[in-house]
Write an enzyme that holds these catalytic residues in place. Structure first.
Site, PDB file in Angstrom:
ATOM      1  N   HIS A  45       0.868  -1.181   0.000  1.00 45.04           N
ATOM      2  CA  HIS A  45       0.000   0.000   0.000  1.00 45.04           C
ATOM      3  C   HIS A  45       0.899   1.223   0.000  1.00 45.04           C
ATOM      4  O   HIS A  45       1.478   1.578   1.020  1.00 45.04           O
ATOM      5  CB  HIS A  45      -0.920  -0.005   1.216  1.00 45.04           C
ATOM      6  N   GLU A  72      -1.767  -1.200  -3.818  1.00 42.74           N
ATOM      7  CA  GLU A  72      -2.905  -0.468  -3.266  1.00 42.74           C
ATOM      8  C   GLU A  72      -2.563   1.016  -3.256  1.00 42.74           C
ATOM      9  O   GLU A  72      -1.500   1.408  -2.755  1.00 42.74           O
ATOM     10  CB  GLU A  72      -3.207  -0.929  -1.845  1.00 42.74           C
ATOM     11  N   HIS A 192      -8.534  -7.445   4.988  1.00 38.45           N
ATOM     12  CA  HIS A 192      -8.492  -6.408   6.025  1.00 38.45           C
ATOM     13  C   HIS A 192      -8.787  -7.020   7.392  1.00 38.45           C
ATOM     14  O   HIS A 192      -9.896  -7.458   7.662  1.00 38.45           O
ATOM     15  CB  HIS A 192      -9.461  -5.254   5.758  1.00 38.45           C
TER      16      HIS A 192
END
Length: 245
Positions: A45, A72, A192
């Site tokens: 990310h 991400e 997540h």
């Protein structure tokens, strides 16, 4: 039996490195070890504030791994340009708030439909597979399909935070949304907050093709090493998948 893929997020290797501002631990090395242990892809990310992984890390990881790089990023123009420069295998578009510790919710596809459609079109024109990180809400999934996303990644954050009694309702919602997305022709991923305990119920949703897991694997790796941490997660995924065939 369809294989459930595992993407390993190595962001928190960089978080640990950045505590002292040095070079170690190196997220590139840990990404390679994760891949050797069976990770099907590596996720990073790249945040606007570079709080953990930075652009140099991502480029080095892409050059070093044999599997797929899943990047991400937020939908800010600056970050989209970085994705265009990096050219990962896939991009997962996520909402971003500088004050958050981790991503707090799915992207609001309905509200940002017009802009997201342009972003998706641009990334796909460069051969990048595009995923949208969404909450398990049917209207958000429908909008994702309407703007030609390749995949959705269902946010399992709420499920992961709840105790066993409460999360039955959430897991049923995730199942319904995964089936709905699959009918719309979207590839379904999930992630997540997943760990070695709560991942078992998610594995049993046949429409989900890939899981993205980071923090729990990195945490476990401090005790057993990166390769063992990844192998343990793969073993859980495989054994649960077999059990429900």
């Amino acid at each position: 039996m369809s294989k459930l893929l595992l993407g390993v997020n190595v962001d928190h290797v960089a978080s640990l490195r950045n505590v002292r501002g040095g070079k170690f631990p190196d997220p590139v090395q840990l990404a390679i070890l994760a891949e050797i242990a069976g990770a099907d892809s590596i996720t990073t990310h790249l945040r606007e504030d570079n709080r953990h992984i930075n652009e140099k890390d991502v480029i080095c990881i892409k050059k070093s791994i044999q599997s797929r790089l899943n990047l991400e990023i937020s939908t800010k123009k600056e970050m989209i340009n970085k994705a265009i420069n990096i050219l990962p295998y896939s991009c997962c578009l996520v909402p971003e708030n500088r004050q958050e510790i981790t991503t707090e919710s799915g992207i609001d596809v309905i509200k940002n439909k017009k802009y997201l459609k342009k972003v998706i079109c641009k990334l796909k024109s460069l051969g990048i597979k595009v995923s949208l990180f969404v909450d398990p809400i049917k209207n958000q999934i429908l909008s994702s399909s309407e703007i030609n996303a390749d995949c959705i990644e269902i946010n399992t954050g709420k499920y992961s935070e709840q105790d066993k009694k409460e999360n039955k309702e959430e897991i049923n919602l995730i199942k319904l949304c995964a089936k709905y997305a699959n009918k719309l022709g979207l590839e379904v991923h999930a992630g997540h907050g997943l760990n070695y305990f709560n991942v078992r119920s998610i594995v049993n949703i046949k429409e989900i093709k890939e899981l993205n897991i980071g923090h729990s694997i990195i945490s476990r790796s401090l005790i057993v090493g990166m390769q063992n941490a990844v192998k343990e997660m793969k073993d859980i995924i495989y054994s649960e998948k077999i059990k429900w065939q």
